[in-house]
Scaffold this motif. Structure first.
Motif, PDB file in Angstrom:
ATOM      1  N   THR A 796       0.642  -1.256  -0.489  1.00 44.95           N
ATOM      2  CA  THR A 796      -0.147   0.329   0.103  1.00 44.95           C
ATOM      3  C   THR A 796       1.111   0.791  -0.162  1.00 44.95           C
ATOM      4  O   THR A 796       0.520   2.327  -0.636  1.00 44.95           O
ATOM      5  CB  THR A 796      -0.521   0.181   1.348  1.00 44.95           C
ATOM      6  N   LEU A 797       2.214   1.526   1.310  1.00 46.54           N
ATOM      7  CA  LEU A 797       3.037   2.861   0.774  1.00 46.54           C
ATOM      8  C   LEU A 797       3.910   2.148   0.061  1.00 46.54           C
ATOM      9  O   LEU A 797       3.248   3.903  -1.005  1.00 46.54           O
ATOM     10  CB  LEU A 797       3.436   2.015   1.953  1.00 46.54           C
ATOM     11  N   VAL A 798       4.365   1.691  -0.467  1.00 52.75           N
ATOM     12  CA  VAL A 798       5.412   0.956  -2.007  1.00 52.75           C
ATOM     13  C   VAL A 798       4.102   1.788  -3.151  1.00 52.75           C
ATOM     14  O   VAL A 798       4.808   2.444  -3.768  1.00 52.75           O
ATOM     15  CB  VAL A 798       5.630   0.217  -2.384  1.00 52.75           C
ATOM     16  N   ASN A 799       3.192   1.443  -3.352  1.00 52.17           N
ATOM     17  CA  ASN A 799       2.555   1.935  -4.341  1.00 52.17           C
ATOM     18  C   ASN A 799       2.128   3.787  -4.334  1.00 52.17           C
ATOM     19  O   ASN A 799       1.569   4.087  -5.080  1.00 52.17           O
ATOM     20  CB  ASN A 799       0.715   1.187  -4.303  1.00 52.17           C
ATOM     21  N   ALA A 800       1.325   3.955  -3.152  1.00 51.80           N
ATOM     22  CA  ALA A 800       1.581   5.379  -2.408  1.00 51.80           C
ATOM     23  C   ALA A 800       2.909   5.923  -3.521  1.00 51.80           C
ATOM     24  O   ALA A 800       2.011   7.241  -3.806  1.00 51.80           O
ATOM     25  CB  ALA A 800       0.452   5.401  -1.359  1.00 51.80           C
ATOM     26  N   PHE A 801       3.747   6.042  -3.283  1.00 50.92           N
ATOM     27  CA  PHE A 801       4.491   7.168  -3.557  1.00 50.92           C
ATOM     28  C   PHE A 801       4.540   6.334  -5.287  1.00 50.92           C
ATOM     29  O   PHE A 801       4.862   7.867  -5.759  1.00 50.92           O
ATOM     30  CB  PHE A 801       6.045   5.841  -3.240  1.00 50.92           C
ATOM     31  N   ASN A 802       3.913   5.728  -5.911  1.00 48.75           N
ATOM     32  CA  ASN A 802       4.106   5.813  -7.478  1.00 48.75           C
ATOM     33  C   ASN A 802       2.359   6.412  -8.266  1.00 48.75           C
ATOM     34  O   ASN A 802       2.470   6.707  -8.740  1.00 48.75           O
ATOM     35  CB  ASN A 802       3.613   4.155  -8.361  1.00 48.75           C
ATOM     36  N   SER A 803       1.818   6.582  -7.134  1.00 46.97           N
ATOM     37  CA  SER A 803       0.403   7.266  -7.500  1.00 46.97           C
ATOM     38  C   SER A 803       1.217   9.016  -8.358  1.00 46.97           C
ATOM     39  O   SER A 803       1.611   8.957  -8.397  1.00 46.97           O
ATOM     40  CB  SER A 803       0.020   8.150  -6.355  1.00 46.97           C
ATOM     41  N   THR A 804      -0.057   8.769  -9.062  1.00 46.55           N
ATOM     42  CA  THR A 804      -0.630  10.430  -9.887  1.00 46.55           C
ATOM     43  C   THR A 804      -1.001  11.600  -8.915  1.00 46.55           C
ATOM     44  O   THR A 804      -0.773  12.467  -9.349  1.00 46.55           O
ATOM     45  CB  THR A 804      -0.767  10.062 -12.190  1.00 46.55           C
ATOM     46  N   ASP A 805      -1.842  10.984  -8.323  1.00 42.90           N
ATOM     47  CA  ASP A 805      -2.196  11.874  -7.532  1.00 42.90           C
ATOM     48  C   ASP A 805      -1.531  12.524  -6.621  1.00 42.90           C
ATOM     49  O   ASP A 805      -1.204  11.727  -5.272  1.00 42.90           O
ATOM     50  CB  ASP A 805      -3.569  11.182  -7.029  1.00 42.90           C
TER      51      ASP A 805
END
Length: 835
Positions: A796-805
C-alpha cells in the motif's frame, strides 16, 4: 498589492464577507440527507455515509497534528484530510473551524482566505472569523503607510457603524500598534484611546492603555479610573486588584484599598496560588488604617497558625523522636515584613499584645540577621541594613532601647552611617532615654527632609506637652505618606489627640467613589465563579446507534451584567478542556488524554448572553475506541473545565489540569452508544438486506458491524459464536458488497472496519482501484500495524509513492516518516533497556 487607490474597493469586498453576512438571521442549512450528491464532494448517492466519513477524516487530521514534533509534512497531511472532509460535508461548522486552524498553520494566504470565507458562510455571526478576514485584507498591503490608510478607511464612521464597536475596537488597536511601530506617538495614543472607548471590555487594549496613559496623566484620580476600568475589562486578571489597592493606599482611600487587597487575595486563592506574606501584610495594614485593628491582627495570626502547622510537620519528619507536647510548643518565625506590621499595629493595643508583637518582630529580625551572618549571604551593607531596621523598630515603638543602641554601633562598624542617619538615631535614642528636649534639638534640623526624624519630633513635642506642634507634625506625615506605616501610625496618634476622625481628602473620596462603583458581586466571583460564568455540558441524544455521531452540547453563559471578552487571556478563555471517559462492559474504563477545544466564536459575550456549540466526540479518540469495539456499545461521561490551568505534579510526573480564576469543572450528562445483539438471525438478515444493487448507509453500517463479528469469531473468543456456514455467507456478503460500494462508502467502510484475514481480499480490491479517498484511508490505517518494518514494506505504501495523485503521494511521505520515527525509537529502546 500596491496603490492606495485600491484600498476602498478591496476592503469593501472584505467587509461584504463579514459585516454584511452578519445581518442574515440564520446560517445556511446543512445539506439534507435526502440529497443525491454532496456539494463539491465526490459523487455519491449516500450523503449520510459521506457525513460519517467526514468525521473520520476530521479525526485523522487532528491525530496527525497531535504527533510531535509538528512538521511541514504533518501539516500537509492534515490539510489533505480536512479538505476532503469539507467537500464531503460542507455544512459542518466543526470541520470548517478545523479547516481554518490548519489553513493558518499552512501560512498560505489563499487557503486561509478560502477557509475564512467558508466559515463565514456557515456562521455569519462569527466575529473572530470576521475580524480575521478584515485583518487579512489589510495585510495584503505590503507598505506600512498603505496598511495605515486601510485601517483608517475601515474606521471611518460609516464603516465603524456597520462593523460594530467590538470589531472596530480591535481594528483600532491594531492600527495603534502599527502607529507605534512607525514611531507615530500621537497616532498611537489617538487610536489606543479610540479602541478603549469603542470597547471598554477589550482587556488587551485596556491593559496597554492603562500602562501608557497612567504615565502621562498627573491626576491620580484619573489613574485610579484607568485601573478600575482595567479590572472590569478582565475579571480573571489577578494582578490588577493589588496594583489598584497600592495606589488607593498611597492616597489614603483605606476602605477601598482593603476591598481591593481582599479581592486580590481571593483571586489568587481561586487561581490556586498562595498569597504572599507581603500581600497579607498590605491587607492587614489597610484593615488597621480603616479602623479595624482586630481583623488586622487576626489575619496575621491566621498566617502564623498556618506557618506553625507547616513548621511542626517539617520538624516532625526531620525529628521523629519529638513528643506531641514538644511539637505543639514550636512556633515558626514569620517574615520581618509581616512581623514589623504586626508589631506596629499591636503598639496601639494593650501592653501585653504590644509586647508580644514586638517580641515576634525582634525574633524574626534576629533570625534573619543570624542567617545573613552565618551563611555569608549578600553584601555587608545588607547585613547592616537588617540590623538598623531592627534598631529603628525598637526605637520607634519604645522597646529594648539599650539593645537598639548596640545594634546601631554594630551596623556602624560594618558600614559607616551618614551624618544625617547617625543624627536621626541619636535623636531617637535621646527621646527613648527620657530626654525629649535634647531630642528636639537633634531632630529639628532634619525634620524637613527626614520623615523618621519628623516623627521623632512629633513624639517629643507630644511628650513635652506642645500638642499643637505635635499635631502639625503628625498631620504633615499623614498627608505626605498616608499609605505607609509611619503615615497611618501618625494619623492614629493625631486622631487620638483630637478625639475625632480625620476627614478624607478630596482625592481619597473621589477614589473611593470610583471603587464603590464596582458591583459588589465582583467580590464574590472568585469564591463562586458560577455567579460570573456558568458552563454546562449536555448530550444531544441520550442513546445513539453504532457509528452515529456522539454529539455533546457546550454552553457558556455570562451571568454578569458586564460584557466579558472571549480570548486566550480571558476573562472567558476561549480554550476549554474536555475529558471523556469511555465505559465498555467487561473492560476497564478508557480515559486517554484530555481534549482542548476552541470555543472562541465571539469576541465577547454581552451581559447575560449565552453561547452554545456542539462537539462530536467521534472526531476524537472516543470515536477510534468505539470503532474498535462497535458491538459492545458503551457509555461516555464527559467532564469539562473552563478557564483551566495546568501544572506539573512532580510526584506522579504528570500534568495536572484544574480550574483557575472564574473557572469551573462540570460533568455532562452521560451518553449511551447501543451495542448489538449478535446471533445467526442477525447475520442472516444483513446478508439478505445487502443483496441489492444500491447500498444505503444502513447497509454499510451493518456490514461494518458484521466485519467485527467475523474478526471476533476468527479469534474464537466470543460469547456469540455464529454457525460456520452462516458466518461464511456473511464473509462473502462483505466481499461482494464492497465491490458494489461507491468511493465514499468504500472509504468509510475501510476507516471503521475491523480487519481479519477472512476479508483481507477487499483491501487488495481497494488498492487496485486507486481512488483517492480509499487510498488515503488505507495509508493512515497502516500506522495501526504494530510492526513498523511491515509498514515500510507494505505494498500500500509502495504503491502510494507511485501514485499520480499528489495528495496520496504527499500523505505517503508523512506515513513513511512516521513509521521510520517509530522504528527508530523502537530500536533505541531495545538497545537501551530500562534498568
Amino acid at each position: 498589492m500596491h496603490g492606495i487607490v485600491l484600498i476602498p474597493g478591496v476592503l469593501a469586498l472584505a467587509m461584504s464577507g463579514s459585516a454584511a453576512l452578519a445581518v442574515q438571521e440564520n446560517p445556511p442549512a446543512r445539506p439534507s440527507t435526502e440529497a443525491e450528491t454532496v456539494s463539491e464532494g465526490p459523487l455519491t448517492s449516500d450523503p449520510k455515509t459521506a457525513q460519517l466519513l467526514s468525521i473520520e477524516l476530521l479525526r485523522y487530521a487532528s491525530d496527525v497534528l497531535s504527533v510531535p514534533p509538528l512538521s511541514t509534512e504533518a501539516i500537509q497531511a492534515a490539510d489533505i484530510f480536512i479538505k476532503e472532509a469539507v467537500m464531503l460535508d460542507p455544512g459542518n461548522a466543526e470541520i470548517a473551524h478545523k479547516q481554518l486552524l490548519i489553513a493558518i498553520l499552512t501560512e498560505e494566504e489563499e487557503h486561509i482566505e478560502k477557509a475564512v470565507r467558508h466559515l463565514l458562510e456557515l456562521a455569519p455571526r462569527n466575529e473572530v472569523a470576521q475580524l480575521r478576514r478584515l485583518v487579512m485584507a489589510v495585510d495584503e498591503f505590503n507598505v506600512a503607510d498603505e496598511r495605515i490608510q486601510a485601517y483608517e478607511f475601515l474606521l471611518q464612521a460609516s464603516n465603524r457603524d456597520e462593523l460594530g464597536p467590538v470589531i472596530s475596537s480591535r481594528l483600532a488597536f491594531n492600527l495603534a500598534m502599527l502607529y507605534r511601530q512607525t514611531g507615530n506617538r500621537d497616532g498611537f495614543a489617538r487610536l489606543l484611546g479610540e479602541s478603549m472607548t469603542l470597547d471598554p471590555f477589550y482587556a488587551e487594549a485596556m491593559a496597554v492603555g492603562a500602562g501608557y496613559f497612567q504615565t502621562r496623566v498627573s491626576d491620580p484620580v484619573a489613574s485610579v479610573e484607568l485601573l478600575v476600568s482595567l479590572l472590569l475589562s478582565d475579571l480573571s486578571d489577578t494582578s490588577t486588584p493589588a496594583v489598584l489597592a497600592n495606589m488607593l493606599m498611597q492616597y489614603g482611600a483605606y476602605e477601598a484599598a482593603r476591598r481591593m487587597y481582599s479581592l486580590a487575595i481571593d483571586d489568587l486563592v481561586a487561581n490556586q496560588q498562595p498569597p504572599t506574606n507581603d500581600l497579607l501584610a498590605d491587607l492587614a495594614v489597610s484593615m488597621w488604617a480603616s479602623g479595624d485593628m482586630e481583623s488586622a491582627l487576626a489575619l496575621i495570626q491566621v498566617r502564623q497558625h498556618e506557618l506553625d502547622e507547616l513548621y511542626r510537620s517539617m520538624t516532625e519528619q526531620s525529628q521523629p523522636g519529638l513528643s506531641p507536647l514538644e511539637l505543639a510548643r514550636l512556633e515558626a518565625p514569620i517574615t520581618p515584613t509581616l512581623a514589623t506590621v504586626r508589631a506596629v499595629i499591636s503598639s496601639n493595643s494593650d501592653a501585653d499584645t504590644a509586647a508580644d508583637g514586638m517580641a515576634s518582630a525582634r525574633e524574626s529580625y534576629l533570625n534573619a540577621i543570624t542567617i545573613l551572618q552565618s551563611n555569608d549571604i549578600g553584601e555587608e551593607k545588607d547585613k547592616a541594613s537588617a540590623i538598623l531596621e531592627l534598631a529603628w523598630l525598637q526605637l520607634w515603638l519604645g522597646s529594648h532601647t539599650d539593645e537598639a543602641e548596640a545594634h546601631i554601633e554594630k551596623a556602624q562598624s560594618i558600614t559607616p552611617l551618614s551624618e544625617e542617619a547617625r543624627a536621626r538615631f541619636d535623636g531617637w535614642l535621646l527621646l527613648r532615654q527620657g530626654f525629649p528636649a535634647d531630642a528636639l534639638t537633634v531632630l529639628e534640623p532634619l525634620a524637613d527632609s527626614d520623615l523618621a526624624a519628623r516623627l521623632g519630633l512629633a513624639v517629643a513635642y507630644q511628650e513635652q506637652g506642645q500638642l499643637q506642634e505635635a499635631a502639625r507634625s503628625y498631620l504633615s506625615i499623614t498627608r505626605e505618606t498616608p499609605g505607609t506605616l509611619l503615615g497611618i501610625w501618625s494619623s492614629i496618634r493625631l486622631q487620638d489627640m483630637l478625639g475625632t476622625q480625620l476627614p478624607p481628602t478630596e482625592e481619597s473620596a473621589a477614589m473611593t467613589a470610583l471603587v464603590n462603583a464596582i458591583p459588589k458581586a465582583v467580590d464574590r466571583y472568585p469564591l463562586d465563579p458560577r455567579l460570573a460564568v456558568s458552563f454546562s455540558i449536555r448530550t444531544s441524544e441520550m442513546d445513539m446507534q453504532p457509528y452515529e455521531p456522539v454529539t455533546i452540547e457546550i454552553e457558556i453563559v455570562n451571568n454578569t451584567p458586564l460584557p466579558m471578552a472571549m480570548s486566550p487571556e480571558g476573562p472567558i478563555r476561549k480554550l476549554i478542556l474536555l475529558q471523556p471517559e469511555l465505559r465498555i462492559a467487561g473492560m476497564d474504563n478508557i480515559k486517554f488524554g484530555p481534549l482542548v477545544i476552541d470555543v472562541g466564536r465571539q469576541l465577547r459575550l454581552e451581559g447575560h448572553e449565552r453561547v452554545t456549540m456542539t462537539v462530536d466526540l467521534r472526531a476524537t479518540w472516543v470515536g477510534r475506541m468505539l470503532n474498535i469495539f462497535p458491538l459492545s456499545g458503551g457509555s461516555i461521561l464527559t467532564t469539562g473545565t473552563i478557564n483551566f490551568k495546568a501544572r506539573n505534579n512532580n510526584v506522579s510526573r504528570k500534568t495536572v489540569f484544574y480550574p483557575g480564576l472564574l473557572g469551573t469543572e462540570v460533568s455532562g450528562t452521560p451518553a449511551r452508544v447501543d451495542g448489538v445483539r449478535v446471533d445467526d438471525q442477525w447475520v442472516s438478515q444483513i446478508i439478505s438486506s445487502s443483496d441489492t444493487d444500491r447500498l444505503k448507509s444502513e447497509n454499510i453500517i451493518e456490514l461494518a458491524l458484521l466485519a467485527s463479528v467475523v474478526q471476533d469469531n476468527a479469534r474464537m473468543d466470543v460469547t456469540y459464536p455464529i454457525t460456520q456456514n452462516i458466518l461464511d455467507g456473511g464473509i462473502q456478503a462483505i466481499i461482494d458488497s464492497f465491490a458494489r460500494m461507491d468511493t465514499v462508502q468504500k472509504a468509510w467502510f475501510l476507516s471503521v472496519m475491523n480487519s481479519s484475514k477472512q476479508i483481507r481480499s477487499i483491501q487488495e480490491q481497494a488498492m487496485d482501484a486507486q481512488e483517492r479517498l480509499v487510498s488515503m484511508i488505507m495509508l493512515i490505517r497502516l500506522l495501526e500495524e504494530s510492526d513498523n518494518l511491515l509498514i515500510l514494506e507494505s505494498p500500500t505504501l509502495v504503491n502510494a509513492f507511485n501514485s499520480t495523485d499528489p495528495a496520496v503521494e504527499s500523505l505517503a511521505r508523512w506515513v513513511k516518516r512516521r513509521a521510520e520515527d517509530l522504528l527508530e525509537r523502537e530500536l533505541a529502546s531495545d538497545s537501551n533497556p530500562p534498568g
